[in-house]
Write an enzyme that holds these catalytic residues in place. Structure first.
Site, PDB file in Angstrom:
ATOM      1  N   TYR A 110       0.838  -1.210   0.000  1.00  0.00           N
ATOM      2  CA  TYR A 110       0.000   0.000   0.000  1.00  0.00           C
ATOM      3  C   TYR A 110       0.868   1.254   0.000  1.00  0.00           C
ATOM      4  O   TYR A 110       2.029   1.238   0.424  1.00  0.00           O
ATOM      5  CB  TYR A 110      -0.961   0.017   1.194  1.00  0.00           C
ATOM      6  CG  TYR A 110      -0.329   0.296   2.543  1.00  0.00           C
ATOM      7  CD1 TYR A 110      -0.332   1.589   3.080  1.00  0.00           C
ATOM      8  CD2 TYR A 110       0.238  -0.725   3.299  1.00  0.00           C
ATOM      9  CE1 TYR A 110       0.221   1.848   4.322  1.00  0.00           C
ATOM     10  CE2 TYR A 110       0.801  -0.468   4.541  1.00  0.00           C
ATOM     11  CZ  TYR A 110       0.791   0.812   5.047  1.00  0.00           C
ATOM     12  OH  TYR A 110       1.347   1.069   6.280  1.00  0.00           O
ATOM     13  N   CYS A 111       0.271   2.342  -0.509  1.00  0.00           N
ATOM     14  CA  CYS A 111       0.912   3.660  -0.469  1.00  0.00           C
ATOM     15  C   CYS A 111      -0.098   4.647   0.096  1.00  0.00           C
ATOM     16  O   CYS A 111      -0.931   4.272   0.915  1.00  0.00           O
ATOM     17  CB  CYS A 111       1.439   4.066  -1.844  1.00  0.00           C
ATOM     18  SG  CYS A 111       0.185   4.162  -3.156  1.00  0.00           S
ATOM     19  N   TRP A 112      -0.058   5.895  -0.313  1.00  0.00           N
ATOM     20  CA  TRP A 112      -0.938   6.908   0.275  1.00  0.00           C
ATOM     21  C   TRP A 112      -2.396   6.721  -0.138  1.00  0.00           C
ATOM     22  O   TRP A 112      -3.289   6.649   0.711  1.00  0.00           O
ATOM     23  CB  TRP A 112      -0.449   8.296  -0.127  1.00  0.00           C
ATOM     24  CG  TRP A 112      -1.280   9.416   0.441  1.00  0.00           C
ATOM     25  CD1 TRP A 112      -2.100  10.251  -0.243  1.00  0.00           C
ATOM     26  CD2 TRP A 112      -1.368   9.819   1.808  1.00  0.00           C
ATOM     27  NE1 TRP A 112      -2.703  11.161   0.609  1.00  0.00           N
ATOM     28  CE2 TRP A 112      -2.273  10.916   1.885  1.00  0.00           C
ATOM     29  CE3 TRP A 112      -0.787   9.347   2.990  1.00  0.00           C
ATOM     30  CZ2 TRP A 112      -2.596  11.545   3.073  1.00  0.00           C
ATOM     31  CZ3 TRP A 112      -1.112   9.993   4.187  1.00  0.00           C
ATOM     32  CH2 TRP A 112      -1.996  11.067   4.224  1.00  0.00           C
TER      33      TRP A 112
END
Length: 357
Positions: A99-101
Site C-alpha cells: 500500500y501507499c498513500w
C-alpha cells in the site's frame, strides 16, 4: 463494465484478509511511515523523503509529465534495490500486501513488478487513506460495542501495575497509557521515548480493541481525555467514563514508595525533574517551585513526592473523579496493602472477584 483487477484487495475485504498475508509492505516515504502505518507493516519506500519532495516540487513548478519521468526512474531504482536486498530469499508462495498513500502509482508499480516475477502480491484499494477510514469507523464502532470496568485511584496507587496483573490473570485489559507511551501526568513522559503521533495512537488503539471480545467487559484505568499530548477519541472516552468503577486505594506511604521506584529516572536526571516541575509554575508560583527544586538538590525525594501528592495530585483527583465518572461510588474499592508483587497480585484478584459479585 470494467474487469476486476485480481491484484487489488478491495477495502471491504481488508479486515477479513489482513492477517492472511505473509507481509504488509508500506511503500510510502519514511516520514509518512513514521507518522502512522498499518500495524506490523514494514517500510520499503519507493521514494525516500528527499525524493518525494523533489518529485512534488517538479510536479508543481514544471509539469506532471516531467515529475512522472523522474519519478518512474527513482521508483524503478528503489524497487530494484529492495528486490536485491530484501526479497530474493522469499519462495514463490509468498503473499505480500502493498500500500501507499491512496493506493495509486507507488504501490501499483511495486505490486505489478512483484506479480510479474511470480509472487502473489496484492495492492490495497485506497491505500493508507482507506485504512485510516477503517480505523476511524472501527473506533466509533468499538465505542458502541464494548463495556468497560474502570480502575480508579489516586496518583501512585498502582493502577497500571494492577491492570497488568489483571491481564496476566486472563481478563481483558486496555492499557491506554502503554499505547500512548505516557503515564498520564505532567511527570508522565517515558524517558528517551517519544509518544506516537495522534494518528499512530488511534491505530494502535484500534488494533488493541480488534483483538478483544466485545461480549466481555474490558478493564481500563481512569484517564483524562488526554494522555500526555494525545487525545482519546471522544466516543470511546465517553463510553469508558460511563463504565462501572472500582477504586484502588493505597496508603500515602505505599504510594510514595511505589512512585519513587516507578519514576526512578527523575532521581538520577534531576535537571529533567526540575524542568517538569517548572510546568506547574503558573499554579504554584516561583517561590514554591524553588522550594521543590531545593528538595531535589538535597535528595529529599520521599518528602517531595508526598508533598506533590498531597498538594497537587490528590485535590485534582478528588475533584475530577466524581465529575467525570458518574458510576464512581466511594464504597466500591479494593485496598492495596503494599507495593510488593504479592500485594498487587492479591489486589488484581480482588478486583476481578468484585466484577462477578
Amino acid at each position: 463494465m470494467q474487469p476486476t483487477n485480481p491484484h487489488i484487495l478491495r477495502s471491504d475485504q481488508f479486515l477479513s484478509e489482513l492477517d492472511k498475508f505473509d507481509l504488509v509492505i508500506d511503500v510510502r516515504s519514511p516520514a509518512e511511515f513514521a507518522l502512522d502505518h498499518i500495524p506490523g507493516a514494514v517500510n520499503y519506500p519507493v521514494l525516500n523523503n528527499e525524493e518525494r519532495v523533489t518529485i512534488g516540487t517538479l510536479y508543481k513548478q514544471e509539469s506532471p509529465f516531467a515529475a512522472k519521468k523522474l519519478g518512474a526512474a527513482l521508483v524503478s531504482k528503489n524497487i530494484a534495490d529492495h528486490l536485491e536486498n530484501h526479497f530474493l530469499d522469499f519462495p514463490r508462495e509468498w503473499r505480500p500486501l502493498i500500500y501507499c498513500w491512496r493506493g495509486g502509482e507507488r504501490s501499483g508499480a511495486f505490486t505489478h513488478i512483484l506479480n510479474r516475477i511470480g509472487w502473489k502480491a496484492k495492492q490495497l484499494e485506497g491505500g493508507y487513506q482507506g485504512f485510516r477510514r477503517t480505523v476511524i469507523d472501527g473506533l466509533d464502532h468499538a465505542a458502541k460495542q464494548f463495556t468497560f470496568q474502570v480502575i480508579c485511584g489516586m496518583t501512585g496507587s498502582g493502577k497500571t501495575r494492577v491492570l497488568q496483573e489483571i491481564g496476566a490473570l486472563g481478563a481483558q485489559i486496555l492499557d491506554l497509557e502503554g499505547l500512548a507511551v505516557h503515564r498520564g501526568s505532567v511527570l508522565g513522559n517515558e524517558p528517551n521515548i517519544e509518544q506516537p503521533s495522534q494518528k499512530g495512537f488511534e491505530t494502535v488503539l484500534w488494533n488493541a480493541l480488534r483483538s478483544l471480545d466485545p461480549a466481555t467487559p474490558v478493564f481500563v484505568e481512569s484517564e483524562s481525555k488526554k494522555v500526555g499530548g494525545l487525545h482519546v477519541p471522544d466516543a470511546l472516552m465517553e463510553k469508558i467514563r460511563n463504565g462501572s468503577c472500582i477504586e484502588l486505594r493505597s496508603s500515602t506511604q505505599t504510594r510514595v514508595s511505589w512512585l519513587t521506584r516507578e519514576y526512578h529516572h527523575f532521581l538520577t536526571d534531576t535537571d529533567n525533574f526540575k524542568e517538569k516541575l517548572a510546568l506547574l509554575t503558573a499554579h504554584y508560583g516561583k517561590v514554591q517551585i524553588a522550594k521543590w527544586n531545593e528538595a531535589i538538590d538535597a535528595g529529599n525525594f520521599p518528602e517531595l513526592v508526598e508533598e506533590l501528592l498531597v498538594k497537587h495530585y490528590d485535590p485534582s483527583y478528588q475533584s475530577s473523579i466524581v465529575r467525570n465518572f458518574p458510576q464512581y461510588k466511594i464504597e466500591n474499592f479494593v485496598q492495596l496493602e503494599s507495593d510488593s508483587d504479592e500485594a498487587f497480585a492479591k489486589a488484581a484478584k480482588a478486583i476481578i472477584s468484585k466484577l462477578g459479585s
